[in-house]
Design a protein around this motif. Structure first.
Motif, PDB file in Angstrom:
ATOM      1  N   ILE A 166       0.890  -1.153   0.000  1.00  0.00           N
ATOM      2  CA  ILE A 166       0.000   0.000   0.000  1.00  0.00           C
ATOM      3  C   ILE A 166       0.928   1.202   0.000  1.00  0.00           C
ATOM      4  N   ASP A 167       0.783   2.068  -0.991  1.00  0.00           N
ATOM      5  CA  ASP A 167       1.767   3.130  -1.188  1.00  0.00           C
ATOM      6  C   ASP A 167       1.076   4.473  -1.408  1.00  0.00           C
ATOM      7  N   VAL A 168       1.494   5.473  -0.656  1.00  0.00           N
ATOM      8  CA  VAL A 168       1.033   6.844  -0.851  1.00  0.00           C
ATOM      9  C   VAL A 168       2.018   7.538  -1.778  1.00  0.00           C
ATOM     10  N   VAL A 227      -3.264   6.932  -3.610  1.00  0.00           N
ATOM     11  CA  VAL A 227      -2.861   5.619  -3.104  1.00  0.00           C
ATOM     12  C   VAL A 227      -2.707   4.660  -4.279  1.00  0.00           C
ATOM     13  N   THR A 269       3.725   6.349   4.055  1.00  0.00           N
ATOM     14  CA  THR A 269       2.368   5.871   3.810  1.00  0.00           C
ATOM     15  C   THR A 269       1.623   5.691   5.121  1.00  0.00           C
ATOM     16  N   LEU A 287      -1.899   7.429   6.227  1.00  0.00           N
ATOM     17  CA  LEU A 287      -3.101   6.600   6.288  1.00  0.00           C
ATOM     18  C   LEU A 287      -3.492   6.176   7.695  1.00  0.00           C
TER      19      LEU A 287
END
Length: 112
Positions: free
Chosen positions: A35-37, A49, A76, A80
């Motif tokens: 999961i990457d911002v 995202v 991230t 989040l």
């Protein structure tokens, strides 16, 4: 997993439909669903995202939810938070939310 992982608290819920879709992916050794911002805009105040199968990096937060490895970096996690839910709708793709906010929907998992 061979690389050092950050030991931090993270609560991730992967809904049943998302679990079924993610279990179709083949996670190589030392890899996970990332999961990457990604920061957007000149001021750095906006972000979007992304999801992808990626190699683990030093200091990633790594959790296993029903056998699915999921990781994220510090940036991230800072954006989040510590409590996330990942869901899936076949016509819309993946959706990521927290108890306070819906971060993204219509997400696809990028590979390689």
């Amino acid at each position: 997993m061979g690389k050092e992982q950050a030991i931090t608290k993270m609560e991730l819920t992967i809904k049943e439909a998302a679990q079924a879709e993610l279990k179709k992916l083949n996670f190589p050794q030392d890899a996970a669903l990332r999961i990457d911002v990604v920061i957007s805009g000149d001021c750095g105040c906006g972000f979007f995202v992304q999801l992808g199968v990626d190699e683990l990096r030093k200091n990633d937060t790594l959790v296993y939810e029903n056998g699915i490895p999921v990781c994220m970096d510090r940036l991230t996690k800072r954006h989040l938070g510590d409590v996330l839910t990942l869901d899936y709708d076949p016509s819309l793709g993946f959706a990521l939310s927290s108890p306070e906010e819906a971060f993204a929907d219509r997400l696809a998992v990028r590979r390689g």
